[in-house]
Scaffold this active site. Structure first.
Site, mmCIF file in Angstrom:
data_model
loop_
_atom_site.group_PDB
_atom_site.id
_atom_site.type_symbol
_atom_site.label_atom_id
_atom_site.label_comp_id
_atom_site.label_asym_id
_atom_site.label_seq_id
_atom_site.Cartn_x
_atom_site.Cartn_y
_atom_site.Cartn_z
ATOM 1 C CD GLU A 102 -21.178 -28.197 -1.385
ATOM 2 O OE1 GLU A 102 -20.720 -29.623 -0.924
ATOM 3 O OE2 GLU A 102 -20.697 -27.318 -1.000
ATOM 4 C CG ASP A 106 -28.929 -24.156 3.432
ATOM 5 O OD1 ASP A 106 -30.245 -24.094 3.165
ATOM 6 O OD2 ASP A 106 -28.558 -24.113 4.628
ATOM 7 C CE LYS A 134 -31.753 -27.750 3.575
ATOM 8 N NZ LYS A 134 -31.321 -27.500 4.698
ATOM 9 C CG PHE A 155 -30.912 -30.164 9.163
ATOM 10 C CD1 PHE A 155 -29.890 -29.455 8.960
ATOM 11 C CD2 PHE A 155 -30.584 -31.306 9.886
ATOM 12 C CE1 PHE A 155 -28.622 -29.792 8.992
ATOM 13 C CE2 PHE A 155 -29.245 -31.731 10.035
ATOM 14 C CZ PHE A 155 -28.322 -31.027 9.744
ATOM 15 N NE ARG A 168 -19.862 -36.442 8.116
ATOM 16 C CZ ARG A 168 -19.948 -35.470 7.781
ATOM 17 N NH1 ARG A 168 -20.922 -35.078 6.687
ATOM 18 N NH2 ARG A 168 -19.730 -34.457 8.477
HETATM 19 P P1 5GP Z 1 -24.510 -23.099 2.115
HETATM 20 O O1 5GP Z 1 -23.181 -22.402 1.876
HETATM 21 O O2 5GP Z 1 -25.087 -23.381 0.662
HETATM 22 O O3 5GP Z 1 -25.731 -22.386 2.966
HETATM 23 O O4 5GP Z 1 -24.287 -24.358 2.945
HETATM 24 C C1 5GP Z 1 -23.683 -25.532 2.311
HETATM 25 C C2 5GP Z 1 -23.290 -26.367 3.250
HETATM 26 O O5 5GP Z 1 -24.210 -26.583 4.465
HETATM 27 C C3 5GP Z 1 -23.567 -27.880 2.775
HETATM 28 O O6 5GP Z 1 -22.369 -28.262 2.167
HETATM 29 C C4 5GP Z 1 -23.725 -28.563 4.118
HETATM 30 O O7 5GP Z 1 -22.556 -29.144 4.824
HETATM 31 C C5 5GP Z 1 -24.351 -27.879 4.864
HETATM 32 N N1 5GP Z 1 -25.930 -27.845 4.770
HETATM 33 C C6 5GP Z 1 -26.741 -27.036 4.432
HETATM 34 N N2 5GP Z 1 -28.003 -27.726 4.475
HETATM 35 C C7 5GP Z 1 -27.988 -28.775 5.048
HETATM 36 C C8 5GP Z 1 -28.788 -30.034 5.369
HETATM 37 O O8 5GP Z 1 -30.198 -30.113 5.470
HETATM 38 N N3 5GP Z 1 -28.407 -31.000 6.027
HETATM 39 C C9 5GP Z 1 -27.097 -31.174 6.526
HETATM 40 N N4 5GP Z 1 -26.625 -32.287 7.181
HETATM 41 N N5 5GP Z 1 -26.146 -30.143 6.056
HETATM 42 C C10 5GP Z 1 -26.759 -29.071 5.421
#
Ligand code: 5GP
Length: 178
Positions: A102, A106, A134, A155, A168
């Protein structure tokens, strides 16, 4: 490295290409050791992890397979809320040593909903490698077995991660200027 602009926002340097590469080498060494004599199946979650997955994969010396999946979420019935499904998972996981790749964890929501679906296929083992985590954003705790970097709740873009489709292809990781 200096401040960059992606769409309407400014981002400042956070992790250099060097930082990332040396961390990936260390992760690969650990994985080589832990999976010696096995033939793990790495499952990279698109889109964000494509660069990380490729760079990590190149560093591995063990016999190893990789496949790429995309997660799609849609609204399920009222009781189940949002449902996450995997597109492109055509390998049988039964009895396999699975390693999920992964880009960033987040809140942990994505993996917490998706991992049980994979476990349902009864892999021999299942571990997670994530480039970024995070910890302050955690809502659904996920055990990350191999972690690149713990980062603040900001972010970030670059190295496969986008802001609204862009960023990207940046070789380094930048964080949002607030
Ligand atoms: P979660 O389900 O853990 O909250 O989020 C996971 C997904 O959110 C990651 O695979 C990513 O696609 C997106 N994401 C979370 N934080 C960030 C960030 O700081 N930057 C970017 N570009 N995508 C993020």
């Amino acid at each position: 490295m200096s401040i960059i602009r992606v769409h309407d926002k400014q981002f400042e340097p956070y992790l250099t290409a060097n930082d990332i590469n040396s961390r990936i080498k260390a992760l690969a060494q650990q994985l080589d050791k832990d999976y010696a004599g096995k033939k793990p199946l790495f499952i990279a979650i698109l889109n964000g992890s494509f660069i990380f997955a490729a760079d990590l994969f190149k560093e591995l010396s063990i016999d190893v397979e990789i496949c790429f999946i995309k997660l799609a979420s849609y609204k399920g019935t009222k009781s189940s809320g949002q449902v996450i499904t995997a597109i492109g998972l055509d390998t049988d996981l039964f009895g396999r040593d699975v390693v999920i790749i992964e880009d960033i964890v987040d809140t942990g929501k994505t993996l917490s909903e998706f991992l049980p679906q994979l476990k349902h296929q009864q892999p021999a083992s299942m571990k997670i490698v994530a480039l970024l985590h995070k910890p302050e954003a955690t809502v659904f705790p996920i055990p990350i077995d191999y972690l690149g970097f713990s980062i603040p709740n900001k972010f970030v873009v670059g190295y496969g991660l986008d802001y609204d489709g862009l960023g990207r292809n940046i070789r380094e990781i930048y964080k949002l200027v607030e």
